[in-house]
Design a protein around this motif. Structure first.
Motif, PDB file in Angstrom:
ATOM      1  N   HIS A  25       4.362 -30.694 -40.833  1.00  0.00           N
ATOM      2  CA  HIS A  25       3.201 -30.149 -40.129  1.00  0.00           C
ATOM      3  C   HIS A  25       3.193 -28.633 -40.280  1.00  0.00           C
ATOM      4  O   HIS A  25       4.122 -27.955 -39.852  1.00  0.00           O
ATOM      5  CB  HIS A  25       3.266 -30.526 -38.645  1.00  0.00           C
ATOM      6  N   ASP A  26       2.143 -28.121 -40.889  1.00  0.00           N
ATOM      7  CA  ASP A  26       1.986 -26.683 -41.067  1.00  0.00           C
ATOM      8  C   ASP A  26       1.094 -26.138 -39.965  1.00  0.00           C
ATOM      9  O   ASP A  26       0.199 -25.328 -40.193  1.00  0.00           O
ATOM     10  CB  ASP A  26       1.399 -26.378 -42.455  1.00  0.00           C
ATOM     11  N   ASN A  27       1.325 -26.639 -38.778  1.00  0.00           N
ATOM     12  CA  ASN A  27       0.619 -26.209 -37.581  1.00  0.00           C
ATOM     13  C   ASN A  27       1.469 -26.648 -36.397  1.00  0.00           C
ATOM     14  O   ASN A  27       2.466 -27.332 -36.558  1.00  0.00           O
ATOM     15  CB  ASN A  27      -0.782 -26.832 -37.506  1.00  0.00           C
ATOM     16  N   SER A  28       1.071 -26.268 -35.216  1.00  0.00           N
ATOM     17  CA  SER A  28       1.768 -26.736 -34.031  1.00  0.00           C
ATOM     18  C   SER A  28       1.232 -28.113 -33.677  1.00  0.00           C
ATOM     19  O   SER A  28       0.048 -28.390 -33.863  1.00  0.00           O
ATOM     20  CB  SER A  28       1.566 -25.741 -32.888  1.00  0.00           C
ATOM     21  N   TRP A  29       2.117 -28.983 -33.178  1.00  0.00           N
ATOM     22  CA  TRP A  29       1.730 -30.362 -32.932  1.00  0.00           C
ATOM     23  C   TRP A  29       2.624 -30.973 -31.859  1.00  0.00           C
ATOM     24  O   TRP A  29       3.567 -30.342 -31.400  1.00  0.00           O
ATOM     25  CB  TRP A  29       1.793 -31.169 -34.226  1.00  0.00           C
ATOM     26  N   SER A  30       2.303 -32.186 -31.462  1.00  0.00           N
ATOM     27  CA  SER A  30       3.083 -32.893 -30.453  1.00  0.00           C
ATOM     28  C   SER A  30       3.628 -34.190 -31.028  1.00  0.00           C
ATOM     29  O   SER A  30       2.920 -34.905 -31.743  1.00  0.00           O
ATOM     30  CB  SER A  30       2.221 -33.213 -29.227  1.00  0.00           C
ATOM     31  N   ALA A  31       4.881 -34.479 -30.709  1.00  0.00           N
ATOM     32  CA  ALA A  31       5.526 -35.718 -31.122  1.00  0.00           C
ATOM     33  C   ALA A  31       5.634 -36.627 -29.903  1.00  0.00           C
ATOM     34  O   ALA A  31       6.268 -36.269 -28.907  1.00  0.00           O
ATOM     35  CB  ALA A  31       6.902 -35.435 -31.700  1.00  0.00           C
ATOM     36  N   ASN A  32       5.007 -37.791 -29.978  1.00  0.00           N
ATOM     37  CA  ASN A  32       5.010 -38.736 -28.876  1.00  0.00           C
ATOM     38  C   ASN A  32       6.274 -39.591 -28.926  1.00  0.00           C
ATOM     39  O   ASN A  32       6.413 -40.463 -29.773  1.00  0.00           O
ATOM     40  CB  ASN A  32       3.764 -39.619 -28.945  1.00  0.00           C
ATOM     41  N   LEU A  33       7.175 -39.336 -27.995  1.00  0.00           N
ATOM     42  CA  LEU A  33       8.429 -40.075 -27.885  1.00  0.00           C
ATOM     43  C   LEU A  33       8.451 -40.839 -26.566  1.00  0.00           C
ATOM     44  O   LEU A  33       9.471 -40.928 -25.891  1.00  0.00           O
ATOM     45  CB  LEU A  33       9.613 -39.102 -27.980  1.00  0.00           C
ATOM     46  N   GLU A  34       7.292 -41.387 -26.198  1.00  0.00           N
ATOM     47  CA  GLU A  34       7.126 -42.062 -24.909  1.00  0.00           C
ATOM     48  C   GLU A  34       6.832 -43.553 -25.019  1.00  0.00           C
ATOM     49  O   GLU A  34       6.503 -44.185 -24.028  1.00  0.00           O
ATOM     50  CB  GLU A  34       5.966 -41.433 -24.125  1.00  0.00           C
ATOM     51  N   GLY A  35       6.927 -44.116 -26.200  1.00  0.00           N
ATOM     52  CA  GLY A  35       6.624 -45.537 -26.355  1.00  0.00           C
ATOM     53  C   GLY A  35       7.660 -46.416 -25.683  1.00  0.00           C
ATOM     54  O   GLY A  35       8.741 -45.961 -25.301  1.00  0.00           O
ATOM     55  N   PRO A  36       7.350 -47.695 -25.542  1.00  0.00           N
ATOM     56  CA  PRO A  36       8.307 -48.619 -24.921  1.00  0.00           C
ATOM     57  C   PRO A  36       9.631 -48.683 -25.692  1.00  0.00           C
ATOM     58  O   PRO A  36      10.694 -48.846 -25.094  1.00  0.00           O
ATOM     59  CB  PRO A  36       7.597 -49.970 -24.942  1.00  0.00           C
ATOM     60  N   GLU A  37       9.568 -48.516 -27.018  1.00  0.00           N
ATOM     61  CA  GLU A  37      10.799 -48.509 -27.809  1.00  0.00           C
ATOM     62  C   GLU A  37      11.671 -47.306 -27.467  1.00  0.00           C
ATOM     63  O   GLU A  37      12.893 -47.355 -27.549  1.00  0.00           O
ATOM     64  CB  GLU A  37      10.499 -48.560 -29.309  1.00  0.00           C
TER      65      GLU A  37
END
Length: 107
Positions: A25-37
């Motif tokens: 990612h050549d920008n700022s972003w969010s990583a979703n680490l909230e899944g049931p897994e």
């Protein structure tokens, strides 16, 4: 053929979880680490958090949005981030309404 159950359990997330990202990612972003897994596997949260940081181009940041099931990220993520890169800069942003936590990591 026999399978070592402990070894299989250690890598069960490899089969069940999609990668958090597949590109840099050549920008700022969010990583979703909230899944049931993620709720079921703290090691997966840590593994994918490190992957997200590695996939963030220098000069940007990634917001690691962690599952609330593991508590505050200072108890399991901060040391790992520091061990992975001595120059990493991170800050705790806030707790989400759903119970998760946001940590911003600058690359």
């Amino acid at each position: 053929m026999t399978t070592d159950t402990a070894d299989a359990d250690d890598h069960k997330h490899d089969l069940a979880a999609d990668p958090v990202t597949d590109r840099v990612h050549d920008n700022s972003w969010s990583a979703n680490l909230e899944g049931p897994e993620h709720a079921e596997d703290r090691a997966l949260v840590v593994e994918q958090a490190l992957s997200a940081v590695e996939h963030t181009a220098p000069g940007n940041h990634v917001n690691l949005v962690t599952h609330g099931a593991h508590g505050h990220p200072e108890t399991y993520l901060y040391d790992v981030l520091e061990e992975a890169d001595d120059d990493v800069e991170y800050e705790y942003v806030d707790q989400c309404g759903c119970g998760g936590h946001v940590v911003r990591v600058h690359t």
